[in-house]
Design a protein around this motif. Structure first.
Motif, PDB file in Angstrom:
ATOM      1  N   MET A 195       0.746  -1.552  -0.061  1.00 25.58           N
ATOM      2  CA  MET A 195       0.447  -0.164   0.392  1.00 25.58           C
ATOM      3  C   MET A 195       1.193   1.029   0.212  1.00 25.58           C
ATOM      4  SD  MET A 195      -3.820  -0.168  -0.032  1.00 25.58           S
ATOM      5  CE  MET A 195      -3.652   0.674   0.952  1.00 25.58           C
ATOM      6  N   PHE A 196       1.826   1.232   0.988  1.00 27.95           N
ATOM      7  CA  PHE A 196       2.791   2.504   0.545  1.00 27.95           C
ATOM      8  C   PHE A 196       4.471   1.856   1.374  1.00 27.95           C
ATOM      9  CE2 PHE A 196       4.792   5.608   2.223  1.00 27.95           C
ATOM     10  CZ  PHE A 196       4.222   6.713   2.684  1.00 27.95           C
ATOM     11  N   VAL A 197       5.361   2.566   0.201  1.00 24.48           N
ATOM     12  CA  VAL A 197       6.182   1.993   0.212  1.00 24.48           C
ATOM     13  C   VAL A 197       7.434   3.186   0.615  1.00 24.48           C
ATOM     14  CG1 VAL A 197       6.784  -0.046  -1.201  1.00 24.48           C
ATOM     15  CG2 VAL A 197       6.914   2.408  -2.347  1.00 24.48           C
ATOM     16  N   PHE A 198       8.689   3.335   1.491  1.00 23.00           N
ATOM     17  CA  PHE A 198       8.953   3.475   2.415  1.00 23.00           C
ATOM     18  C   PHE A 198       9.539   5.213   0.770  1.00 23.00           C
ATOM     19  CE2 PHE A 198      13.792   5.555   2.495  1.00 23.00           C
ATOM     20  CZ  PHE A 198      12.996   6.416   3.487  1.00 23.00           C
ATOM     21  N   GLU A 199       9.404   4.993  -0.625  1.00 21.25           N
ATOM     22  CA  GLU A 199       9.665   5.567  -1.439  1.00 21.25           C
ATOM     23  C   GLU A 199       7.982   6.616  -1.401  1.00 21.25           C
ATOM     24  OE1 GLU A 199      10.496   3.086  -1.892  1.00 21.25           O
ATOM     25  OE2 GLU A 199      13.063   2.604  -1.935  1.00 21.25           O
ATOM     26  N   ASP A 200       7.518   6.126  -1.251  1.00 19.50           N
ATOM     27  CA  ASP A 200       5.617   7.173  -1.297  1.00 19.50           C
ATOM     28  C   ASP A 200       6.426   8.542  -0.454  1.00 19.50           C
ATOM     29  OD1 ASP A 200       4.407   5.642  -3.939  1.00 19.50           O
ATOM     30  OD2 ASP A 200       4.042   4.843  -2.194  1.00 19.50           O
ATOM     31  N   ILE A 201       7.329   8.465   0.424  1.00 23.36           N
ATOM     32  CA  ILE A 201       7.603   9.868   1.234  1.00 23.36           C
ATOM     33  C   ILE A 201       7.894  10.696   0.880  1.00 23.36           C
ATOM     34  CG2 ILE A 201      10.210   9.312   1.550  1.00 23.36           C
ATOM     35  CD1 ILE A 201      10.105  10.113   4.730  1.00 23.36           C
ATOM     36  N   LEU A 202       7.978  10.736  -0.516  1.00 26.00           N
ATOM     37  CA  LEU A 202       8.013  11.742  -1.149  1.00 26.00           C
ATOM     38  C   LEU A 202       6.071  12.200  -1.517  1.00 26.00           C
ATOM     39  CD1 LEU A 202      10.290  10.625  -4.418  1.00 26.00           C
ATOM     40  CD2 LEU A 202      10.750  12.223  -2.555  1.00 26.00           C
ATOM     41  N   LEU A 203       5.105  11.927  -1.314  1.00 22.67           N
ATOM     42  CA  LEU A 203       4.304  12.140  -1.209  1.00 22.67           C
ATOM     43  C   LEU A 203       3.339  13.741  -0.250  1.00 22.67           C
ATOM     44  CD1 LEU A 203       2.699   8.907  -2.565  1.00 22.67           C
ATOM     45  CD2 LEU A 203       2.472  10.940  -3.906  1.00 22.67           C
ATOM     46  N   LEU A 204       4.749  13.318   0.784  1.00 25.13           N
ATOM     47  CA  LEU A 204       4.425  14.157   2.308  1.00 25.13           C
ATOM     48  C   LEU A 204       5.014  15.843   1.281  1.00 25.13           C
ATOM     49  CD1 LEU A 204       5.300  11.757   4.869  1.00 25.13           C
ATOM     50  CD2 LEU A 204       3.629  12.036   3.380  1.00 25.13           C
ATOM     51  N   SER A 256      16.645   5.671  -3.608  1.00 27.57           N
ATOM     52  CA  SER A 256      16.906   6.654  -5.447  1.00 27.57           C
ATOM     53  C   SER A 256      17.511   8.438  -3.993  1.00 27.57           C
ATOM     54  CB  SER A 256      15.303   7.140  -5.412  1.00 27.57           C
ATOM     55  OG  SER A 256      14.704   8.653  -5.054  1.00 27.57           O
ATOM     56  N   GLU A 257      18.349   8.702  -4.926  1.00 26.27           N
ATOM     57  CA  GLU A 257      19.070  10.232  -4.996  1.00 26.27           C
ATOM     58  C   GLU A 257      17.648  11.380  -4.636  1.00 26.27           C
ATOM     59  OE1 GLU A 257      22.068  13.485  -6.815  1.00 26.27           O
ATOM     60  OE2 GLU A 257      21.381  10.832  -7.507  1.00 26.27           O
ATOM     61  N   GLU A 258      16.625  11.177  -5.434  1.00 26.01           N
ATOM     62  CA  GLU A 258      15.852  11.913  -5.293  1.00 26.01           C
ATOM     63  C   GLU A 258      15.181  11.983  -3.602  1.00 26.01           C
ATOM     64  OE1 GLU A 258      10.895  13.611  -6.984  1.00 26.01           O
ATOM     65  OE2 GLU A 258      12.301  11.999  -7.540  1.00 26.01           O
ATOM     66  N   VAL A 259      15.159  10.715  -2.802  1.00 19.29           N
ATOM     67  CA  VAL A 259      14.431  10.757  -1.450  1.00 19.29           C
ATOM     68  C   VAL A 259      15.198  10.969  -0.710  1.00 19.29           C
ATOM     69  CG1 VAL A 259      13.600   8.991  -0.312  1.00 19.29           C
ATOM     70  CG2 VAL A 259      12.710   8.437  -1.936  1.00 19.29           C
ATOM     71  N   GLN A 260      16.799  10.729  -0.830  1.00 18.50           N
ATOM     72  CA  GLN A 260      17.562  10.940   0.109  1.00 18.50           C
ATOM     73  C   GLN A 260      17.675  12.641   0.296  1.00 18.50           C
ATOM     74  OE1 GLN A 260      21.498   9.456  -0.663  1.00 18.50           O
ATOM     75  NE2 GLN A 260      21.118   7.801  -0.793  1.00 18.50           N
ATOM     76  N   ASN A 261      17.621  13.464  -1.239  1.00 15.88           N
ATOM     77  CA  ASN A 261      17.909  14.853  -0.896  1.00 15.88           C
ATOM     78  C   ASN A 261      16.777  15.183   0.098  1.00 15.88           C
ATOM     79  OD1 ASN A 261      19.838  15.003  -2.346  1.00 15.88           O
ATOM     80  ND2 ASN A 261      18.633  14.797  -4.083  1.00 15.88           N
ATOM     81  N   VAL A 262      15.663  14.374  -0.294  1.00 10.18           N
ATOM     82  CA  VAL A 262      14.243  15.372   1.000  1.00 10.18           C
ATOM     83  C   VAL A 262      14.272  15.030   2.036  1.00 10.18           C
ATOM     84  CG1 VAL A 262      12.840  13.199   0.535  1.00 10.18           C
ATOM     85  CG2 VAL A 262      12.059  15.696   0.379  1.00 10.18           C
TER      86      VAL A 262
END
Length: 334
Positions: free
Chosen positions: A234-243, A268-274
């Protein structure tokens, strides 16, 4: 275009023509076996004439144009516009190629119907019929219809979507005839794979939280193993970008540093950066330094750390402390 070229050869020529940067962007959307096959084909392509490059680009453009027209108004609309643009013979060739290779999905007319209108049309149908129709819609459109169904039907329809595997072409045709449209020529005569866990996960991720909670609670009682399988996706770790940033900062307050370091190890680098953006400079620097010295870690440990953070996110959402950006589950007024 010379018909002696296979589809893979044409794809390789297209990627060569587009250049390394654009080809790399396209590779991101392909499966591993497709990338391997294309890489091998590109490596074996010694030279391509300017005329062949031009023909491949032209064919690619025509197919893209046809797909766009089909998405906007269906096969008939696409055929009409392509005939005006390319001539009757070439337009028929492009359409035939698309319907043969891409298999235009059944219920195309339903996908263009407003969710509120569709709801009125199908809400009294058998739950299995509703489940089949929703499986062919986009997650956003299906989630709006599912949210607006009577509560006693929601979990039943969700369960049927999740456990649906293959649907006979004859059944599809019968339901389409009930919807008073004839799309028999577009129906793939092989059994059509539709529904499944990923389908219901996509829908539930787009409904409003109340609907999702009701459906999951019902499934946990009736089908606990199925509910557990759905919840894991339902919600994977990378979905933290939705917050948003405020919500990420709230989540990070409850996360242990060692769990965060492990979770970021394979993302991903995108997740790390956020994540780094929402930590203090001192803490972000410390996390980065610890990760540099961490060395190899087991994938199982990384996944467990990511799941801990996902559990914190879901707990905070249940408490109303954060909001996960979702689709339009509340858009239908009934």
């Amino acid at each position: 275009m010379n018909d002696s070229y296979t589809g893979v050869q044409k794809a390789a020529i297209l990627l060569i023509t587009l250049g390394p940067e654009k080809a790399a962007s396209i590779f991101k959307h392909l499966k591993e076996d497709e990338i391997e096959e294309l890489t091998l084909e590109i490596a074996n392509t010694r030279s391509v004439s300017p005329q062949t490059k031009e023909e491949v680009l032209d064919e690619f453009y025509q197919v893209c144009l046809a797909q766009q027209y089909i998405a906007e108004g269906g096969i008939g609309y696409a055929k009409e516009l392509l005939e005006k643009a390319l001539g009757v013979e070439k337009a028929q060739g492009v359409i035939a190629k698309l319907t043969a290779s891409l298999q235009v999905r059944p219920f195309e007319f339903v996908r263009k119907t407003e969710p509120a209108q569709l709801l009125n049309f199908i809400q009294d149908e058998h739950p299995q019929t509703i489940a089949m129709i929703l499986s062919y819609l986009s997650p956003t459109q299906a989630s709006q219809v599912l949210s607006a169904l009577p509560q006693e039907k929601q979990a039943d329809v969700a369960r049927r979507i999740a456990t649906m595997d293959r649907t006979s072409p004859d059944v599809i045709k019968e339901v389409e005839s009930v919807l008073e449209r004839k799309l028999a020529s577009l129906v793939n005569q092989d059994y059509t794979v539709v529904g499944g866990i990923d389908a219901i996960v996509g829908i539930l991720n787009n409904v409003d939280r109340g609907t999702e909670k009701h459906i999951m609670e019902s499934l946990e009682i009736e089908e606990p193993e199925l509910a557990d399988e759905i919840r894991k996706k339902m919600f994977v770790f990378e979905d933290i970008l939705l917050l948003d940033d405020r919500s990420i900062q709230r989540v990070l307050r409850d996360v242990e540093n060692n769990d965060l370091e492990l979770a970021l190890k394979n993302t991903s680098e995108e997740v790390q950066n956020v994540i780094y953006k929402n930590l203090s400079k001192r803490l972000a620097a410390m996390i980065k330094e610890d990760m540099d010295y961490m060395g190899p870690v087991r994938m199982k440990d990384v996944e467990e750390a990511q799941q801990k953070i996902v559990n914190i996110i879901r707990k905070l959402e249940d408490a109303g402390d954060i909001v996960i950006s979702r689709g339009g589950g509340d858009d239908i007024v009934v």
